[in-house]
Scaffold this active site. Structure first.
Site, PDB file in Angstrom:
ATOM      1  N   THR A 115       7.000  19.271 108.723  1.00 19.81           N
ATOM      2  CA  THR A 115       5.834  18.381 108.784  1.00 19.81           C
ATOM      3  C   THR A 115       6.271  16.933 108.665  1.00 19.81           C
ATOM      4  O   THR A 115       7.187  16.623 107.910  1.00 19.81           O
ATOM      5  CB  THR A 115       4.885  18.681 107.600  1.00 19.81           C
ATOM      6  OG1 THR A 115       4.536  20.057 107.637  1.00 19.81           O
ATOM      7  CG2 THR A 115       3.615  17.843 107.658  1.00 19.81           C
ATOM      8  N   ARG A 135      -3.262  31.179 111.340  1.00 24.34           N
ATOM      9  CA  ARG A 135      -3.336  30.364 110.128  1.00 24.34           C
ATOM     10  C   ARG A 135      -3.245  28.863 110.476  1.00 24.34           C
ATOM     11  O   ARG A 135      -2.435  28.434 111.278  1.00 24.34           O
ATOM     12  CB  ARG A 135      -2.185  30.736 109.192  1.00 24.34           C
ATOM     13  CG  ARG A 135      -2.144  29.956 107.877  1.00 24.34           C
ATOM     14  CD  ARG A 135      -1.226  28.758 107.939  1.00 24.34           C
ATOM     15  NE  ARG A 135      -1.042  28.124 106.632  1.00 24.34           N
ATOM     16  CZ  ARG A 135      -0.451  26.952 106.456  1.00 24.34           C
ATOM     17  NH1 ARG A 135       0.016  26.279 107.483  1.00 24.34           N
ATOM     18  NH2 ARG A 135      -0.312  26.448 105.252  1.00 24.34           N
ATOM     19  N   VAL A 136      -4.109  28.088 109.858  1.00 26.23           N
ATOM     20  CA  VAL A 136      -4.079  26.635 110.017  1.00 26.23           C
ATOM     21  C   VAL A 136      -3.972  26.032 108.625  1.00 26.23           C
ATOM     22  O   VAL A 136      -4.664  26.463 107.699  1.00 26.23           O
ATOM     23  CB  VAL A 136      -5.357  26.145 110.733  1.00 26.23           C
ATOM     24  CG1 VAL A 136      -5.476  24.629 110.668  1.00 26.23           C
ATOM     25  CG2 VAL A 136      -5.357  26.611 112.196  1.00 26.23           C
ATOM     26  N   GLY A 137      -3.099  25.034 108.475  1.00 30.52           N
ATOM     27  CA  GLY A 137      -2.920  24.397 107.169  1.00 30.52           C
ATOM     28  C   GLY A 137      -3.729  23.122 107.031  1.00 30.52           C
ATOM     29  O   GLY A 137      -4.726  22.910 107.737  1.00 30.52           O
ATOM     30  N   ASP A 138      -3.274  22.269 106.140  1.00 30.40           N
ATOM     31  CA  ASP A 138      -3.982  21.008 105.862  1.00 30.40           C
ATOM     32  C   ASP A 138      -3.725  19.938 106.915  1.00 30.40           C
ATOM     33  O   ASP A 138      -4.533  19.030 107.095  1.00 30.40           O
ATOM     34  CB  ASP A 138      -3.504  20.461 104.509  1.00 30.40           C
ATOM     35  CG  ASP A 138      -2.001  20.170 104.539  1.00 30.40           C
ATOM     36  OD1 ASP A 138      -1.226  21.091 104.862  1.00 30.40           O
ATOM     37  OD2 ASP A 138      -1.611  19.012 104.285  1.00 30.40           O
ATOM     38  N   THR A 176       1.842  16.579 102.246  1.00 28.28           N
ATOM     39  CA  THR A 176       2.746  17.612 102.738  1.00 28.28           C
ATOM     40  C   THR A 176       2.971  18.620 101.612  1.00 28.28           C
ATOM     41  O   THR A 176       2.736  18.318 100.455  1.00 28.28           O
ATOM     42  CB  THR A 176       4.068  17.002 103.272  1.00 28.28           C
ATOM     43  OG1 THR A 176       4.910  18.028 103.789  1.00 28.28           O
ATOM     44  CG2 THR A 176       4.809  16.227 102.206  1.00 28.28           C
ATOM     45  N   GLY A 177       3.409  19.814 101.982  1.00 26.78           N
ATOM     46  CA  GLY A 177       3.539  20.877 100.994  1.00 26.78           C
ATOM     47  C   GLY A 177       2.635  22.028 101.380  1.00 26.78           C
ATOM     48  O   GLY A 177       2.264  22.174 102.553  1.00 26.78           O
ATOM     49  N   GLY A 207      -0.199  23.852 102.403  1.00 24.52           N
ATOM     50  CA  GLY A 207      -1.465  23.411 102.962  1.00 24.52           C
ATOM     51  C   GLY A 207      -2.691  23.983 102.282  1.00 24.52           C
ATOM     52  O   GLY A 207      -3.681  23.279 102.061  1.00 24.52           O
TER      53      GLY A 207
HETATM   54  C1  SD4 Z   1       1.175  23.273 106.132  1.00 23.07           C
HETATM   55  N1  SD4 Z   1       1.363  21.213 104.918  1.00 23.07           N
HETATM   56  O1  SD4 Z   1       1.047  23.734 107.255  1.00 23.07           O
HETATM   57  C2  SD4 Z   1       1.993  22.007 105.932  1.00 23.07           C
HETATM   58  C3  SD4 Z   1       3.403  22.386 105.608  1.00 23.07           C
HETATM   59  C4  SD4 Z   1       4.270  21.280 105.099  1.00 23.07           C
HETATM   60  O2  SD4 Z   1       6.430  20.567 104.563  1.00 23.07           O
HETATM   61  O3  SD4 Z   1       3.847  20.191 104.778  1.00 23.07           O
HETATM   62  N2  SD4 Z   1       5.569  21.512 104.988  1.00 23.07           N
HETATM   63  O4  SD4 Z   1       0.721  23.824 105.131  1.00 23.07           O
END
Ligand code: SD4
Length: 352
Positions: A211, A239-242, A262-263, A265
């Site tokens: 990301t 699946r969809v993240g943040d 980031t991290g 989601g």
């Molecule tokens: C997610 N936030 O798809 C993203 C992953 C991410 O470093 O930030 N990875 O959840």
């Protein structure tokens, strides 16, 4: 309940230790450690972006900003570099979902509340540019899946092959051996430090993230932001993240500031992270204090689920001051202005 309170107290103690240990500015592993928001330059545009890959992305954004270009163009051009890079997990070179397909999420937001987003997009190289077209050419904010791909093709984007990059193919084959939701337990130390969203080790030995979030302030003192990702590796299909969610992975309010996350989601969505940070800045906190307060909100909400999680925020205010904060150590961000080009290591809730 008692256990939870004890655990929470323990976290607070750890946080205190962490804060005092990192209380001064110093140099660690060549990266600056800091405990207060960094002052921006009132006389310079500035761009900040997540992780070490932000350095190259910032260079492309700086090309735009230093010529007097607008922040919106800067944040699009900047992260396109990362989406392009085969040595990076952000774009089509990223890890696939558990069915073996790379699916991309991205969003973009400008100084006037305009925003666009795509999610679950396949075989298109630059999701950030599709997100911008959604913003500029449709009455909508978000397109997903096959509809997003159809729109991209109508807009002249090329349909790519869908073949996995060598690194991703290797990682997928390893993952298939166990088919756990989480990435392979290949590097335990790395996972201990970063949680399940540990950077991936590439064939060339580099570590990389999936990301990038970028925030820019241009010469006219307008803000914009972008965020683009291949998402969590080996996620469930669909699946969809943040990252494509305005308010979670990215938020911009030109009167106040901007934030990107980031991290993990799912955890960022739970607290509408980026919007929360901007609201903390609106109440008068500095960018770093605001990021920290959002992490504290998260810790309170998820006290007994913190093991192996990572959540990180990066924020900038309308004066160009910036700062980051993460749940655990390891979060870095890159900064470029007329006065500096560097990688900062953010402070964190846990000290190790
Ligand atoms: C997610 N936030 O798809 C993203 C992953 C991410 O470093 O930030 N990875 O959840």
């Amino acid at each position: 309940m008692y256990f939870r309170i004890q655990y929470f107290n323990m976290l607070n103690r750890r946080k205190f230790i962490s804060g005092s240990a990192l209380g001064s500015v110093g140099l660690l592993l060549g990266k600056e450690v800091h405990s207060a928001s960094i002052q921006g330059a009132p006389d310079s545009p500035i761009v900040v972006s997540t992780w070490d890959v932000g350095l190259d992305a910032n260079r492309a954004a700086w090309e735009v900003l230093s010529r007097g270009g607008i922040a919106l163009d800067a944040v699009e051009q900047g992260v396109r570099i990362t989406e392009d890079s085969l040595n990076c997990c952000v774009g089509l070179g990223g890890n696939p979902d558990r069915d073996g397909f790379v699916t991309l999420d991205a969003c973009i937001m400008d100084a006037h509340g305009n925003c666009g987003s795509v999610a679950f997009l396949e075989r298109i190289k630059h999701p950030i540019s599709v997100a911008r077209r959604v913003m500029e050419k449709t009455p909508h904010v978000m397109l997903v899946g096959i509809g997003a791909q159809q729109f991209a093709l109508e807009e002249g984007f090329k349909l790519e092959s869908g073949t996995l990059s060598e690194d991703a193919q290797r990682a997928y084959e390893q993952w298939l051996e166990k088919s756990n939701y989480r990435p392979p337990e290949k590097n335990i130390e790395n996972k201990k430090q970063h949680g399940p969203f540990a950077p991936t080790r590439l064939a060339n030995g580099d570590w990389n993230h999936d990301t990038i979030g970028m925030l820019a302030l241009d010469q006219q003192r307008n803000l914009s932001g972008s965020c683009t990702t291949s998402g969590a590796g080996f996620k469930m299909r669909g699946r969809v993240g943040d990252s494509p969610l305005i308010g979670s992975g990215l938020y911009v309010d030109n009167e106040v500031g901007a934030c990107t996350a980031t991290g993990q989601g799912e955890e960022i969505i739970r607290i509408a992270g980026a919007h929360l940070v901007v609201e903390f800045m609106r109440s008068g906190l500095t960018p770093e204090q605001s990021c920290k307060k959002a992490i504290e909100r998260f810790v309170k909400l998820r006290t007994n689920k913190l093991a192996e999680l990572q959540v990180c925020f990066l924020a900038i205010d309308r004066a160009g001051n910036f700062g980051g904060y993460s749940l655990r150590p390891g979060f870095t961000y890159a900064v470029r202005s007329r006065h500096e080009e560097k990688i900062y290591k953010s402070t964190s809730w846990f000290d190790s």
